[in-house]
Every structure is written in structure tokens, then in C-alpha cells.
Design an enzyme around this catalytic site. Structure first.
Site, PDB file in Angstrom:
ATOM      1  CE1 TYR A  60      10.331  49.942  26.275  1.00 41.14           C
ATOM      2  CE2 TYR A  60      11.041  51.857  25.036  1.00 41.14           C
ATOM      3  CZ  TYR A  60      11.245  50.942  26.060  1.00 41.14           C
ATOM      4  OH  TYR A  60      12.337  51.041  26.867  1.00 41.14           O
ATOM      5  CE  LYS A 115      10.618  41.683  40.069  1.00 46.29           C
ATOM      6  NZ  LYS A 115      11.705  41.470  41.055  1.00 46.29           N
TER       7      LYS A 115
END
Ligand code: ATP
Length: 359
Positions: A132, A187
Site C-alpha cells: 500500500y 506466496k
């Protein structure tokens, strides 16, 4: 002294659902014999028009001395994050008040049509860094454009943020007394260093919670498993963007955005904020579902209750959750997003009647 909550109506449907929320909250507090001081302050596009800033100084000062914040939705995409006068209040407050844990429950309920019937989970989303770009650097912006055809996005993952979001997740799994499971979503097969650090920190914290089962999934597999076997999940601990996406997916499975509540919690302050946006398509029609905002406010009361050891506040929060469940299960007064014809105000009145034992 009773806790002080700063109420910020927000944009779009914000004023409609925040008014409904305050009405329900005031009834619940009165019936539980609990006290809270509500202080209304300007924010967002209305504040920009009146005072030339989306976060006026008086609003920020009020938050600094408050115990909690109730924030309505904001039309995020219209804010110019490069101009301090038009900062996106949601990102600004999460970052500047270090509200690092975004707690987003999703639960399927009797009476609410939903894709899945067996959802009962909480997404514990890291709220201050990750991808972000408007909040992950001290100065500047995490998206860089070296030339017209190239953009670089900086993702920030720190040990401190990973450790504290992991601890918040494990503590929640312990307190929920549910499936007693934490699922770590990452991930790390591709983002070996950043998600590798996230996993390392989570596993370190997990050792302090031997009674909590731990598993982990790659984000792509988690997105599928959430649909195929939602009952597997209890508490999901994950980084910022994965958490944002998975919590919307879980909300969609469990009955839609109108029911998706959230709390942004830090060490000293927490901010109630529904998952959904400002719904410009239905703004002003008086038909928005206030349930998510009401349940977010209930989460704030429960958070305050725990920190202040104030059972009455906890009762008020629990009563709000129960009254929403009962109103939805009864099915008589539902807003259009749930297939009904009730207005926002009529739905809030039905919840107030439930709280008063007249439902
Ligand atoms: P924003 O620009 O503020 O993010 P958006 O329209 O992109 O707005 P949402 O506000 O989350 O995103 O809305 C997505 C859809 O869900 C819209 O059709 C909206 O009307 C609906 N919706 C969102 N919140 C509610 C609610 N509380 N009650 C009823 N419908 C809602």
C-alpha cells in the site's frame, strides 16, 4: 471517565449508515448501563468542502485524545494522495495512529442468503505496510514511475509488523475458542524474502501457542480453498493486500458486503470501519444496509471493554451483534441488498426494537 469515541460520518452512504449506527449503539449502551461519550467531527469530502482539508486539524486533535473512532466509508479513489490537504483519511488514520491489525470477521447467518453456509472465520490483516504505497514509506510514495512506460511498486515487509500481526492472530484464535486454528497465507514460493520473513515471524510466534493448530497456504490456493472448504478456516493471518482481497472474498461467500464488519486496532486506539466502500450508486436513496457499520461499532465496544475491563461495554457490544443476527434471521425488515424493501432507518428501528425486547 467514560471512553470517548470520535464519530466520522464519511462519504456517500456514510452519513446514512453512521446515523443508524449511533442510534443502535446509544440504545445498546443505555440498556447495558454503559457509558460512552460520542463526539462528531468532520472528515472526508464534506470536510474538504467546509474547511479545505479532508482531515481537519480539529478532527485529528480529537482523535489524539480519544479512545476509539467510528469511521464511515470513504470514496477512496477520489482522494489525491500526493496532496496533504486531500489525504485519504482511511489510510492516513491507519498509518498515523499505528492501527496495525485490521480484524475482519465473516460468518454465514440463518436467514441470510449466502453462497456458503459454513463460514465462520476472521481475517487478521496487517494494516500498515505491504504494497500500500500511500502508507508504507516514511516519506514519498511506494509507487515510482521512472519513465512513461515503467512503474515500480515497493512492497515493505518488516519483522516488527509480522510479529505483531501474528501475535494478534494467535491471541484471537485462543480467545475465540472455535476451531483453534491459524492459517498463514503467503506466496513465499515466489516472494521468498518478504513472505519468507512473514512466515518465519509467524512460526516464531506460533511456538508460544502450542494449543493452536497452524497451517499455511499460498494465496492462490487459499483463494480456492476458501470457496471449496470455508469451514476449514478459523483465523487467517496475512499481509496487507492478500488480507484485503481474502476478506472481500469471505464477505461475498457469507452474505455480501453489507454484512462485512471490521476493526482497525492498535495498542492505544481502535477504529471501527465497515469493509465496504461509500456505495455511490445508492447514496442518498436511504436504502444502504447499516449492518456492517453497526457490527463494526459493536467490535469497537468489545475491544474497549476488554482493555478497560468494563463488562457493561462488552454486554452492549454483544447485544448489538445479537440484535443484528435476530433481525436478519426474522427476515421481516431487510434492506434491498438482502432481498427486502426496508430503508436504512427502518432496519435500524427494527434492530432497536430487538434490543428493547420488542422484536
Ligand atoms: P467506493 O468508490 O467508495 O469504493 P464502490 O462502489 O467501488 O465504492 P462499494 O461501496 O464497496 O464499492 O460498493 C460495491 C457494491 O456493493 C455497490 O453496488 C454498492 O451499492 C454495494 N454496497 C456496498 N455497501 C453496501 C451497503 N452497506 N448496503 C448496500 N449495498 C452496499
Amino acid at each position: 471517565m467514560p471512553p470517548r469515541i470520535v464519530v466520522l460520518a464519511g462519504d456517500g452512504i456514510g452519513p446514512e449508515i453512521v446515523t443508524a449506527t449511533c442510534r443502535v449503539m446509544e440504545t445498546a449502551l443505555r440498556r447495558a448501563n454503559a457509558a460512552v461519550e460520542l463526539v462528531h467531527k468532520p472528515i472526508g469530502l464534506a470536510a474538504l468542502e467546509q474547511q479545505g482539508r479532508t482531515i481537519p486539524a480539529e478532527t485529528e486533535a480529537a482523535i489524539k485524545s480519544a479512545d476509539g473512532v467510528l469511521l464511515g466509508p470513504l470514496t477512496t479513489h477520489v482522494y489525491d494522495i500526493f496532496d496533504p490537504k486531500t489525504a485519504n483519511p482511511s489510510a492516513y488514520l491507519r498509518r498515523n495512529f499505528d492501527l496495525y491489525a485490521n480484524v475482519r470477521p465473516a460468518r454465514s447467518r440463518p436467514g441470510v442468503p449466502s453462497v456458503a453456509k459454513d463460514v465462520d472465520l476472521v481475517v487478521m490483516r496487517e494494516n500498515t505496510e505491504g504494497f500500500y504505497s500511500d502508507r508504507n514509506l516514511l516519506d514519498g510514495n511506494g509507487e515510482l514511475r521512472p519513465d512513461a512506460d515503467t512503474v515500480l511498486s515497493v512492497r515493505v515487509i518488516t519483522r516488527k509488523a509480522c510479529l505483531r500481526i501474528a501475535r494478534a492472530g494467535f491471541e484471537l484464535a485462543r480467545a475465540r475458542k472455535g476451531k483453534r486454528r491459524v492459517s498463514l497465507i503467503h506466496k513465499a514460493n515466489v516472494l521468498r524474502r518478504s513472505d519468507g520473513l512473514f512466515l518465519e515471524c509467524c512460526r516464531e510466534v506460533a511456538r508460544e501457542f502450542p494449543e493452536i493448530a497452524v497451517d499455511d497456504f499460498h494465496i492462490d490456493a487459499a483463494a480456492m480453498h476458501l470457496i471449496l472448504k470455508p469451514a476449514h478456516f478459523d483465523v487467517i493471518v496475512t499481509t496487507n493486500m492478500y488480507g484485503d482481497i481474502l476478506s472481500d472474498e469471505a464477505a461475498g461467500l457469507a452474505g455480501g458486503l453489507g454484512l462485512a464488519a471490521g476493526l482497525n486496532a492498535g495498542e492505544r486506539l481502535a477504529m471501527a470501519q465497515a469493509v465496504h466502500g461509500s456505495a455511490p450508486d445508492i447514496t442518498g436513496k436511504g436504502i444502504a444496509n447499516p449492518s456492517a457499520e453497526i457490527m463494526s461499532a459493536a467490535m469497537l465496544l468489545q475491544w474497549l471493554a476488554e482493555r478497560r475491563d468494563d463488562a457493561a461495554l462488552g454486554c452492549a457490544g454483544e447485544a448489538m451483534q445479537t440484535a443484528i443476527d435476530a433481525t436478519l434471521a426474522q427476515g421481516k425488515t431487510l434492506t434491498p441488498d438482502l432481498g427486502g424493501r426496508a430503508s436504512t432507518a427502518q432496519f435500524a428501528a427494527a434492530v432497536v426494537e430487538m434490543l428493547e425486547g420488542r422484536g
